[in-house]
Design a protein around this motif. Structure first.
Motif, PDB file in Angstrom:
ATOM      1  N   ILE A 198      -4.089  -3.794   2.362  1.00 36.92           N
ATOM      2  CA  ILE A 198      -5.270  -3.870   1.331  1.00 36.92           C
ATOM      3  C   ILE A 198      -4.546  -4.371   0.211  1.00 36.92           C
ATOM      4  CG2 ILE A 198      -7.146  -2.896   0.053  1.00 36.92           C
ATOM      5  CD1 ILE A 198      -7.189  -0.670   2.379  1.00 36.92           C
TER       6      ILE A 198
ATOM      7  N   LEU B 209      -6.504  -5.722  -3.192  1.00 37.05           N
ATOM      8  CA  LEU B 209      -7.642  -6.319  -4.153  1.00 37.05           C
ATOM      9  C   LEU B 209      -7.160  -7.223  -5.044  1.00 37.05           C
ATOM     10  CD1 LEU B 209      -9.780  -3.043  -3.899  1.00 37.05           C
ATOM     11  CD2 LEU B 209     -10.328  -5.224  -3.004  1.00 37.05           C
TER      12      LEU B 209
ATOM     13  N   ASN C 277      -3.460  -2.680   8.339  1.00 43.04           N
ATOM     14  CA  ASN C 277      -4.494  -2.141   7.375  1.00 43.04           C
ATOM     15  C   ASN C 277      -4.070  -2.598   5.999  1.00 43.04           C
ATOM     16  OD1 ASN C 277      -6.070  -0.589   9.576  1.00 43.04           O
ATOM     17  ND2 ASN C 277      -3.886   0.421   9.634  1.00 43.04           N
TER      18      ASN C 277
ATOM     19  N   ASN D 209     -16.746   8.265  -4.567  1.00 42.65           N
ATOM     20  CA  ASN D 209     -16.337   8.540  -3.100  1.00 42.65           C
ATOM     21  C   ASN D 209     -17.556   8.502  -2.188  1.00 42.65           C
ATOM     22  OD1 ASN D 209     -13.179   9.554  -3.554  1.00 42.65           O
ATOM     23  ND2 ASN D 209     -14.620  10.790  -5.037  1.00 42.65           N
TER      24      ASN D 209
ATOM     25  N   GLY E  89      -9.237  -6.332   2.456  1.00 45.39           N
ATOM     26  CA  GLY E  89      -8.319  -5.583   3.568  1.00 45.39           C
ATOM     27  C   GLY E  89      -8.020  -6.369   4.792  1.00 45.39           C
TER      28      GLY E  89
ATOM     29  N   ASN F  82      -3.625   2.810  -1.177  1.00 46.15           N
ATOM     30  CA  ASN F  82      -2.690   3.363  -2.232  1.00 46.15           C
ATOM     31  C   ASN F  82      -3.554   3.551  -3.355  1.00 46.15           C
ATOM     32  OD1 ASN F  82      -0.185   4.405  -2.780  1.00 46.15           O
ATOM     33  ND2 ASN F  82       0.649   2.617  -3.460  1.00 46.15           N
TER      34      ASN F  82
ATOM     35  N   CYS G 147       0.822  -1.325  -0.105  1.00 40.45           N
ATOM     36  CA  CYS G 147      -0.047   0.010  -0.103  1.00 40.45           C
ATOM     37  C   CYS G 147       0.829   1.297  -0.016  1.00 40.45           C
ATOM     38  CB  CYS G 147      -0.691   0.078   1.110  1.00 40.45           C
ATOM     39  SG  CYS G 147      -2.069  -1.316   1.083  1.00 40.45           S
ATOM     40  N   GLY G 148       1.907   1.265  -0.744  1.00 44.04           N
ATOM     41  CA  GLY G 148       2.943   2.390  -0.767  1.00 44.04           C
ATOM     42  C   GLY G 148       3.273   2.947   0.729  1.00 44.04           C
TER      43      GLY G 148
ATOM     44  N   ILE H  11      -5.558   4.728   1.864  1.00 40.52           N
ATOM     45  CA  ILE H  11      -4.517   3.814   2.614  1.00 40.52           C
ATOM     46  C   ILE H  11      -4.415   2.713   1.860  1.00 40.52           C
ATOM     47  CG2 ILE H  11      -4.879   4.618   5.062  1.00 40.52           C
ATOM     48  CD1 ILE H  11      -6.473   1.892   5.478  1.00 40.52           C
TER      49      ILE H  11
ATOM     50  N   TRP I 298      -9.518   4.516   0.073  1.00 35.77           N
ATOM     51  CA  TRP I 298      -9.036   5.179  -1.129  1.00 35.77           C
ATOM     52  C   TRP I 298      -7.525   5.567  -0.689  1.00 35.77           C
ATOM     53  CZ3 TRP I 298      -8.483   5.553  -6.149  1.00 35.77           C
ATOM     54  CH2 TRP I 298      -7.820   6.637  -6.634  1.00 35.77           C
TER      55      TRP I 298
ATOM     56  N   LEU J 192       4.297  13.491  -1.545  1.00 37.38           N
ATOM     57  CA  LEU J 192       2.825  13.120  -1.784  1.00 37.38           C
ATOM     58  C   LEU J 192       1.838  13.621  -1.031  1.00 37.38           C
ATOM     59  CD1 LEU J 192       1.075  10.635  -0.364  1.00 37.38           C
ATOM     60  CD2 LEU J 192       3.073   9.262  -0.745  1.00 37.38           C
ATOM     61  N   LEU J 193       2.303  14.119   0.160  1.00 35.61           N
ATOM     62  CA  LEU J 193       0.995  14.499   0.893  1.00 35.61           C
ATOM     63  C   LEU J 193       0.336  15.920   0.438  1.00 35.61           C
ATOM     64  CD1 LEU J 193       2.856  14.197   4.430  1.00 35.61           C
ATOM     65  CD2 LEU J 193       1.118  12.635   3.442  1.00 35.61           C
TER      66      LEU J 193
ATOM     67  N   GLN K  18      -6.107   2.045  -4.575  1.00 34.87           N
ATOM     68  CA  GLN K  18      -6.224   0.803  -5.627  1.00 34.87           C
ATOM     69  C   GLN K  18      -7.794   1.017  -5.680  1.00 34.87           C
ATOM     70  OE1 GLN K  18      -5.475  -3.094  -3.461  1.00 34.87           O
ATOM     71  NE2 GLN K  18      -3.843  -2.101  -2.363  1.00 34.87           N
TER      72      GLN K  18
ATOM     73  N   ALA L 176      -1.680  14.264  -3.013  1.00 34.99           N
ATOM     74  CA  ALA L 176      -2.665  13.160  -2.911  1.00 34.99           C
ATOM     75  C   ALA L 176      -3.741  13.874  -2.562  1.00 34.99           C
ATOM     76  CB  ALA L 176      -2.140  12.151  -1.757  1.00 34.99           C
ATOM     77  N   SER L 177      -4.903  13.332  -2.982  1.00 33.55           N
ATOM     78  CA  SER L 177      -6.143  13.681  -2.865  1.00 33.55           C
ATOM     79  C   SER L 177      -7.076  12.710  -1.858  1.00 33.55           C
ATOM     80  CB  SER L 177      -6.976  13.918  -4.009  1.00 33.55           C
ATOM     81  OG  SER L 177      -8.465  14.225  -3.866  1.00 33.55           O
ATOM     82  N   GLU L 178      -7.760  13.528  -1.044  1.00 30.94           N
ATOM     83  CA  GLU L 178      -8.520  12.465  -0.084  1.00 30.94           C
ATOM     84  C   GLU L 178      -9.671  11.768  -0.880  1.00 30.94           C
ATOM     85  OE1 GLU L 178     -11.382  14.855   2.492  1.00 30.94           O
ATOM     86  OE2 GLU L 178     -10.318  16.670   1.472  1.00 30.94           O
ATOM     87  N   PHE L 179      -9.780  12.367  -2.160  1.00 30.51           N
ATOM     88  CA  PHE L 179     -11.116  12.099  -2.988  1.00 30.51           C
ATOM     89  C   PHE L 179     -10.233  11.009  -4.376  1.00 30.51           C
ATOM     90  CE2 PHE L 179     -13.044  15.403  -0.831  1.00 30.51           C
ATOM     91  CZ  PHE L 179     -13.721  14.757   0.146  1.00 30.51           C
ATOM     92  N   LYS L 180     -11.240  10.388  -4.760  1.00 34.99           N
ATOM     93  CA  LYS L 180     -10.875   9.881  -6.311  1.00 34.99           C
ATOM     94  C   LYS L 180     -11.438  10.974  -7.210  1.00 34.99           C
ATOM     95  CE  LYS L 180     -11.412   6.077  -9.385  1.00 34.99           C
ATOM     96  NZ  LYS L 180     -12.014   4.918  -9.917  1.00 34.99           N
TER      97      LYS L 180
ATOM     98  N   ARG M  12       1.359   3.527   2.912  1.00 36.36           N
ATOM     99  CA  ARG M  12       0.281   4.286   3.661  1.00 36.36           C
ATOM    100  C   ARG M  12      -0.331   3.709   4.614  1.00 36.36           C
ATOM    101  NH1 ARG M  12      -2.597   7.707  -1.466  1.00 36.36           N
ATOM    102  NH2 ARG M  12      -0.788   8.227  -2.647  1.00 36.36           N
ATOM    103  N   ALA M  13      -0.476   2.090   4.659  1.00 37.91           N
ATOM    104  CA  ALA M  13      -1.242   1.527   5.467  1.00 37.91           C
ATOM    105  C   ALA M  13      -0.799   0.758   6.791  1.00 37.91           C
ATOM    106  CB  ALA M  13      -2.017   0.399   4.721  1.00 37.91           C
TER     107      ALA M  13
END
Lengths: 322, 322
Positions: free
Chosen positions: A105, A107, A103, B163, A113, B103, A95-96, B101, B99, A313-314, B105, A317-321, A98-99
């Motif tokens: 994940i 898929l 946590n 989202n 997860g 990374n 997860c880069g 954490i 989304w 990346l902070l 996916q 990066a977006s909190e949303f897709k 980040r997790a």
């Protein structure tokens, strides 16, 4: 008497359990050297659950694990190096970075997860079962959780939800006898299996130290869920040979309990069956151990050399897709 | 003219028809058509993609999460916003974080519809506006429509968004009638409801109608208020507020919610930080830091009404200019 099946299949399960064991020991060693930040929850002693259940799953199936999830991740085929790199907080982690340990994940390897909150895996698998049922391709969702989870709201709510909707889900309760530091019987009324049975969910118990037994029971339960018989429940009787997390020496264990369980170490049980019952040469099993050992040594070096994530990346990066 | 509740059911109907991965479930939403009669007929038309659930907010929110990361686009109803704390873990610890954490996916395309807000004599635990509870959770969108047109367009946009979206329907708006067109509305965009040069009043949901009524009263005194409907409270269109403030110099933020920790405080902080040179005055009108009282005599005094709002503007402008 459990049917051991072909020696090749068991040797393969042994190999995958050995990978989990050695992986966990590597994480522990790196943790003690200060290379693994935060905390870890190791599944040493519980490898047969992860491998036995994963051996019963197909491409359409999905699994949700707990914060003690390294074993199921590896069992599902998550790249061991990427998993280790995640523990080390590296950019090359699954997860880069980040997790982290609790946590994970992945898929692409059927892992919805690992969930850091007790009971989260139950919700995730229940919801995945809703998707799998609609998709109609026979997929089954599996929730791993510990016996401590049966006192959570997620457990009570989701099992009923899945039963009334007849969802294809296997609830896999790993009973390792302790919820964190506290013995099961001190904080839990009644037996684990009584709870699913009260809802009419078929429930059975299996020796969690015997990978073949776990696989066989899991195959039956997954098969019934796949055939449209609704949720299934399996309780494995297992034991963790290490503390709950990094800071736990396990002082709450009864005298001699750990030693007694270690006699039934899932790797010892599998090895004995391979050599004594299936006539596999002990040298062949030793070769597997050496092979995994070499793999772990390489992973250790590669992990420690892997790049850290770029703090830039902070800002990017977006909190949303989207 | 279309009622707000008709706009809701129309949006759901259209999105269920447009995408077979959209499913809708909640307590009493299918056969009964919802306790606020906002979802009648959907079960009959869309079959088992619309279903009733047990009274298990955690299970249905968790199942929505699990299904959203495995192929479905669930819409669920939490009957009253006051019940959302029961679903908090799944929304906050699962849906909101997945989304980032994972990374990136997979995102979590789910919508939680919920009836919120005071003024219906339902007391302290059936009247709240849950926005502050979720405002500090990155990864969630919070949508709060004030008109039937926005209700339909924003609910459609929420269902198409990738989202997790909390979609709040104010109980006192369900019977509101208004014109509806087919123009899409983007999440995160405010709208100027009334133009004016003397001050800017920013609000959402019922507060927008209160502000418009107050603006008419103020106009009779020669004060022209600009009224902005934020429509989405997370992410919040600060740019629209700043642009209006640049013209008027005075900003009043009206929030149906406690004074401490609400979205009006966030607006005030953002504007103070980014537009300090434009501010002649900036203040907030909220409800007190108290539980919502039951008695009509108390509840009416508790809520920011048009008369109180107009009076507050008059006295503030006088005191500032004097």
């Amino acid at each position: 008497m459990v049917d051991s099946g072909p020696a090749d299949a068991l040797l393969d399960m042994y190999r995958r359990m050995r990978l989990i064991r050695d992986f966990e020991e590597l994480v522990q060693a790196l943790f003690l050297k200060g290379e693994v930040p935060g905390t870890t929850h190791l599944c040493i002693g519980q490898e047969a659950d992860a491998i036995g259940v994963a051996s019963a799953l197909g491409d359409e199936d999905r699994l949700a694990g707990t914060y003690r999830g390294h074993g199921v991740a590896l069992a599902l085929g998550v790249d061991p190096q990427a998993l280790l790199d995640e523990m080390l907080g590296r950019a090359t982690g699954v997860c880069g970075g980040r997790a982290g340990s609790m946590n994970v994940i992945d898929l692409s390897n059927r892992l919805i997860g690992c969930f850091g909150i007790v009971g989260g895996s139950i919700a995730a698998a229940t919801g995945a079962a809703l998707s799998l049922k609609r998709q109609g391709r026979g997929g089954v969702a599996v929730a791993f959780f510990g016996e401590g989870t049966i006192n959570q709201g997620y457990f009570a709510e989701c099992l009923n939800f899945a039963q009334v909707l007849s969802l294809p889900v296997l609830y896999l309760c790993e009973n390792n006898r302790y919820g964190e530091f506290t013995p099961y019987e001190d904080v839990t009324a009644g037996e684990v299996l009584d709870r699913p049975r009260t809802l009419g969910i078929p429930a059975e118990q299996v020796d969690g130290m015997d990978v073949v037994a776990v696989r066989d029971v899991a195959e039956g339960a997954v098969g019934r869920a796949r055939d449209g018989e609704g949720p299934q429940f399996v309780e494995t009787l297992t034991y963790r040979f290490v503390g709950h997390s990094r800071a736990d020496p396990g002082a709450y264990r009864k005298q001699g309990e750990l030693e007694e369980w270690k006699l039934r170490d899932p790797l010892t049980v599998a090895r004995a069956r391979l050599v004594d019952e299936l006539g596999v040469d002990a040298g062949e099993v030793d070769a597997v151990d050496r092979e995994i050992g070499a793999q772990i040594d390489e992973m250790r070096s590669a992990g420690l050399e892997a790049p850290l994530p770029d703090p830039a990346l902070l800002a990017e990066a977006s909190e949303f897709k989207g | 003219m279309v009622e707000f509740r008709e706009a809701i059911v129309t949006a759901l109907d259209e999105e269920l028809a447009a995408n077979e991965n959209v499913v809708f479930f909640g307590e009493d939403v299918a056969e009964p058509g919802g306790v606020f009669k906002a979802t009648p007929g959907l079960r009959k038309k869309h079959g088992d993609r619309v279903f009733d659930t047990p009274i298990s907010e955690l299970a249905l929110t968790g199942a929505a999460f699990g299904s959203a990361v495995t192929g479905l686009r669930p819409v669920i109803e939490i009957m009253f916003g006051d019940f959302m704390p029961l679903a908090m873990d799944s929304l906050v610890n699962q849906s909101a974080k997945y989304w980032f954490i994972s990374n990136e996916q997979q995102s979590v395309p789910l919508v939680v519809r919920s009836a919120i807000g005071a003024g219906s004599r339902l007391g302290a635990v059936h009247s709240q506006t849950p926005v502050p509870w979720f405002l500090g959770v990155p990864g969630l969108k919070i949508v709060c429509p004030s008109t039937p047109n926005d209700a339909r367009a924003l609910l459609k946009a929420a269902i198409r968004d990738d989202n997790p979206v909390l979609f709040f329907e104010h109980k006192r708006l369900y019977s509101l009638k208004g014109e509806v067109d087919d123009d899409p509305v983007e999440l995160g965009t405010a709208r100027v409801m009334r133009e004016g040069a003397d001050l800017t009043i920013v609000s959402a949901m019922v507060g927008v109608h209160v502000a418009l009524e107050a603006a008419e009263a103020l106009a009779r005194d020669g004060i022209e208020a600009e009224v902005i409907d934020l429509r989405t409270l997370r992410p919040l269109d600060h740019a629209a507020v700043a642009a209006s403030l640049a013209r008027t110099g005075h900003l009043l933020v009206v929030e149906e919610g406690p004074r401490t920790g609400g979205w009006s405080a966030t607006v005030a902080a953002e504007i103070a930080e980014g537009s300090l040179h434009d501010i002649d005055d900036l203040w907030r009108l909220t409800t007190p830091d108290l539980p919502i009282p039951f008695s009509p005599a108390l509840e009416d005094a508790f809520l920011p009404g048009a008369e109180r709002l107009a009076a507050a503007v008059r006295s503030r402008l006088v005191s500032r200019s004097g």
